[in-house]
Motif scaffolding. Structure first.
Motif, PDB file in Angstrom:
ATOM      1  N   GLY A 168       0.815  -1.218   0.000  1.00 30.38           N
ATOM      2  CA  GLY A 168       0.000   0.000   0.000  1.00 30.38           C
ATOM      3  C   GLY A 168       0.842   1.258   0.000  1.00 30.38           C
ATOM      4  O   GLY A 168       0.554   2.216  -0.721  1.00 30.38           O
ATOM      5  N   LEU A 169       1.896   1.275   0.811  1.00 28.27           N
ATOM      6  CA  LEU A 169       2.762   2.451   0.892  1.00 28.27           C
ATOM      7  C   LEU A 169       3.478   2.712  -0.427  1.00 28.27           C
ATOM      8  O   LEU A 169       3.620   3.864  -0.852  1.00 28.27           O
ATOM      9  CB  LEU A 169       3.791   2.273   2.010  1.00 28.27           C
ATOM     10  N   SER A 170       3.948   1.647  -1.076  1.00 31.13           N
ATOM     11  CA  SER A 170       4.723   1.819  -2.304  1.00 31.13           C
ATOM     12  C   SER A 170       3.857   2.198  -3.491  1.00 31.13           C
ATOM     13  O   SER A 170       4.376   2.668  -4.505  1.00 31.13           O
ATOM     14  CB  SER A 170       5.489   0.535  -2.624  1.00 31.13           C
ATOM     15  N   ASP A 171       2.542   2.003  -3.383  1.00 27.31           N
ATOM     16  CA  ASP A 171       1.664   2.290  -4.516  1.00 27.31           C
ATOM     17  C   ASP A 171       0.654   3.387  -4.194  1.00 27.31           C
ATOM     18  O   ASP A 171      -0.443   3.421  -4.745  1.00 27.31           O
ATOM     19  CB  ASP A 171       0.930   1.016  -4.938  1.00 27.31           C
ATOM     20  N   SER A 172       1.038   4.305  -3.275  1.00 28.67           N
ATOM     21  CA  SER A 172       0.194   5.451  -2.926  1.00 28.67           C
ATOM     22  C   SER A 172       0.975   6.744  -3.133  1.00 28.67           C
ATOM     23  O   SER A 172       2.178   6.795  -2.874  1.00 28.67           O
ATOM     24  CB  SER A 172      -0.264   5.362  -1.458  1.00 28.67           C
ATOM     25  N   ARG A 173       0.304   7.786  -3.586  1.00 28.56           N
ATOM     26  CA  ARG A 173       0.972   9.065  -3.846  1.00 28.56           C
ATOM     27  C   ARG A 173       1.217   9.855  -2.562  1.00 28.56           C
ATOM     28  O   ARG A 173       2.198  10.553  -2.432  1.00 28.56           O
ATOM     29  CB  ARG A 173       0.143   9.906  -4.815  1.00 28.56           C
ATOM     30  N   PHE A 174       0.288   9.765  -1.616  1.00 30.80           N
ATOM     31  CA  PHE A 174       0.408  10.489  -0.356  1.00 30.80           C
ATOM     32  C   PHE A 174       0.100   9.548   0.806  1.00 30.80           C
ATOM     33  O   PHE A 174      -0.734   8.646   0.679  1.00 30.80           O
ATOM     34  CB  PHE A 174      -0.571  11.676  -0.291  1.00 30.80           C
ATOM     35  N   THR A 233       6.457   9.418  -2.385  1.00 32.22           N
ATOM     36  CA  THR A 233       5.308   9.521  -1.489  1.00 32.22           C
ATOM     37  C   THR A 233       5.529  10.624  -0.463  1.00 32.22           C
ATOM     38  O   THR A 233       6.565  10.675   0.192  1.00 32.22           O
ATOM     39  CB  THR A 233       5.062   8.185  -0.758  1.00 32.22           C
ATOM     40  N   ARG A 234       4.559  11.504  -0.324  1.00 28.73           N
ATOM     41  CA  ARG A 234       4.655  12.604   0.632  1.00 28.73           C
ATOM     42  C   ARG A 234       3.712  12.368   1.796  1.00 28.73           C
ATOM     43  O   ARG A 234       2.624  11.820   1.625  1.00 28.73           O
ATOM     44  CB  ARG A 234       4.310  13.932  -0.041  1.00 28.73           C
ATOM     45  N   ILE A 235       4.125  12.808   2.974  1.00 27.42           N
ATOM     46  CA  ILE A 235       3.312  12.643   4.183  1.00 27.42           C
ATOM     47  C   ILE A 235       2.586  13.944   4.486  1.00 27.42           C
ATOM     48  O   ILE A 235       3.184  15.029   4.469  1.00 27.42           O
ATOM     49  CB  ILE A 235       4.189  12.259   5.391  1.00 27.42           C
ATOM     50  N   ILE A 236       1.293  13.828   4.774  1.00 25.90           N
ATOM     51  CA  ILE A 236       0.481  14.982   5.155  1.00 25.90           C
ATOM     52  C   ILE A 236      -0.254  14.639   6.447  1.00 25.90           C
ATOM     53  O   ILE A 236      -1.066  13.714   6.471  1.00 25.90           O
ATOM     54  CB  ILE A 236      -0.539  15.340   4.064  1.00 25.90           C
ATOM     55  N   PRO A 237      -0.012  15.359   7.544  1.00 35.53           N
ATOM     56  CA  PRO A 237      -0.773  15.125   8.778  1.00 35.53           C
ATOM     57  C   PRO A 237      -2.220  15.609   8.610  1.00 35.53           C
ATOM     58  O   PRO A 237      -2.460  16.685   8.063  1.00 35.53           O
ATOM     59  CB  PRO A 237      -0.032  15.968   9.819  1.00 35.53           C
ATOM     60  N   VAL A 238      -3.157  14.813   9.070  1.00 33.24           N
ATOM     61  CA  VAL A 238      -4.576  15.173   9.019  1.00 33.24           C
ATOM     62  C   VAL A 238      -5.139  15.094  10.431  1.00 33.24           C
ATOM     63  O   VAL A 238      -5.146  14.022  11.045  1.00 33.24           O
ATOM     64  CB  VAL A 238      -5.366  14.233   8.086  1.00 33.24           C
ATOM     65  N   LEU A 239      -5.594  16.228  10.958  1.00 35.31           N
ATOM     66  CA  LEU A 239      -6.174  16.254  12.300  1.00 35.31           C
ATOM     67  C   LEU A 239      -7.604  15.731  12.258  1.00 35.31           C
ATOM     68  O   LEU A 239      -8.432  16.224  11.486  1.00 35.31           O
ATOM     69  CB  LEU A 239      -6.170  17.682  12.852  1.00 35.31           C
ATOM     70  N   LEU A 240      -7.889  14.734  13.078  1.00 40.12           N
ATOM     71  CA  LEU A 240      -9.247  14.237  13.210  1.00 40.12           C
ATOM     72  C   LEU A 240     -10.052  15.163  14.119  1.00 40.12           C
ATOM     73  O   LEU A 240      -9.519  16.140  14.664  1.00 40.12           O
ATOM     74  CB  LEU A 240      -9.216  12.799  13.727  1.00 40.12           C
TER      75      LEU A 240
END
Length: 322
Positions: free
Chosen positions: A241-247, A279-286
């Motif tokens: 999943g990590l290797s085939d996701s853009r973000f 792949t870039r990491i974006i924090p998302v606040l719940l």
């Protein structure tokens, strides 16, 4: 009362706000005529599209215009035959300055229009222009820098050589997003998922709601509860999943991050900083999370609040355009 402004009333017949027909006439060496829709008001950046049909196939041309004023100044993306007997046409960008045509760019590949309707799109952002024609199963694209008309104006339709034109499904949209080329869209399709959802066990239900909201906006996602089946190797499926996701969306709740979550974003972050992973990491606040809950390793990144509707809608547009 129609919202269309036409260069000559004898050459255009508006039918409501989403359809117009053009017939005969025209002025100048190209027998040109144009019509603009005043409904959306003047736009500096945006997109206009329509299904366009030419009633004759030879010695005629038509297309879209933007940033138009009532005095024959506008940018146009159009198609017309190179020669009178040609079955194929040529897609071009041009600028009319008070009635004088200035060529800007031309697509090298010939365009073969369908006999029925062809879908034309013109996007304009700052000095960048992108035109697209979908003719049956083919898509043609032309991009160019076009700084000649840097002010806001109306969008509409242009025709040449006294062409008979039918235009329907008219659409206009203002935008604040830069133009994305077809190459970027193709790159997006290479990844199986747009986003990988990384979360703690306690946030599982809330992340499922987030996934539904993303899917509604046209975003594809990897979520462990949907992708890891009984008997699967958890590390292998996560790596896939990590290797085939853009973000990677690091979903941050008000509870501490678990081991698996730290492993997932920690490994991606290391490769991202080393320039080894796209792949870039974006924090998302719940919903109940605050910026102080963001893990230390991710605090230098801009975060998104899922509870802020306006911000989340802008985030969806960002994901679609990158």
């Amino acid at each position: 009362m129609s919202s269309w402004h036409v260069s000559d009333e004898s050459e255009w017949t508006p039918i409501g706000d989403r359809m117009i027909t053009g017939h005969g006439g025209g002025m100048g060496p190209y027998a040109a005529s144009y019509a603009v829709n005043l409904a959306a008001g003047p736009m500096l950046n945006g997109a206009v599209s329509a299904d366009i049909r030419l009633t004759e196939r030879r010695s005629v041309g038509a297309g879209l215009v933007c940033r138009a004023d009532p005095h024959w100044t506008f940018v146009t993306f159009y198609t017309a035959p190179q020669g009178a007997a040609d079955e194929t046409t040529v897609a071009r960008f041009g600028v009319f300055r008070e009635g004088t045509l200035i060529p800007v760019a031309q697509l090298q590949e010939p365009v073969r229009l369908a006999r029925g309707y062809n879908h034309f799109t013109l996007e304009f952002f700052s000095g960048r222009m992108r035109g697209e024609i979908r003719a049956e199963d083919r898509t043609y694209e032309l991009t160019a820098t076009c700084p000649h008309v840097p002010f806001a104006g109306y969008s509409g339709l242009v025709k040449f050589y006294g062409a008979g034109v039918l235009a329907k499904s008219w659409s206009m949209e203002q935008t604040v997003l830069p133009i994305v080329s077809a190459n970027s869209v193709t790159a997006r399709k290479r990844a199986k998922w747009d986003v990988f959802l990384c979360h703690t066990t306690g946030a599982k239900e809330e992340v499922k709601e987030l996934a539904r909201a993303l899917a509604k906006g046209g975003i594809t996602y990897w979520l462990d509860s949907e992708q890891i089946m009984p008997g699967d190797s958890v590390p292998e499926k996560i790596d896939e999943g990590l290797s085939d996701s853009r973000f990677l969306l690091a979903c941050v709740g008000d509870s501490p991050q678990g081991k698996w979550a730290r492993t997932e974003y920690g490994g991606v972050l290391s490769r991202e900083l080393a320039g080894e992973s796209p792949t870039r990491i974006i924090p998302v606040l719940l919903a109940n999370a605050e910026p102080r809950h963001i893990p230390v390793l991710l605090r230098g990144k801009r975060y998104i609040s899922s509870a802020n509707k306006t911000e989340f809608e802008e985030f969806i547009r960002f994901l679609l355009s990158h």
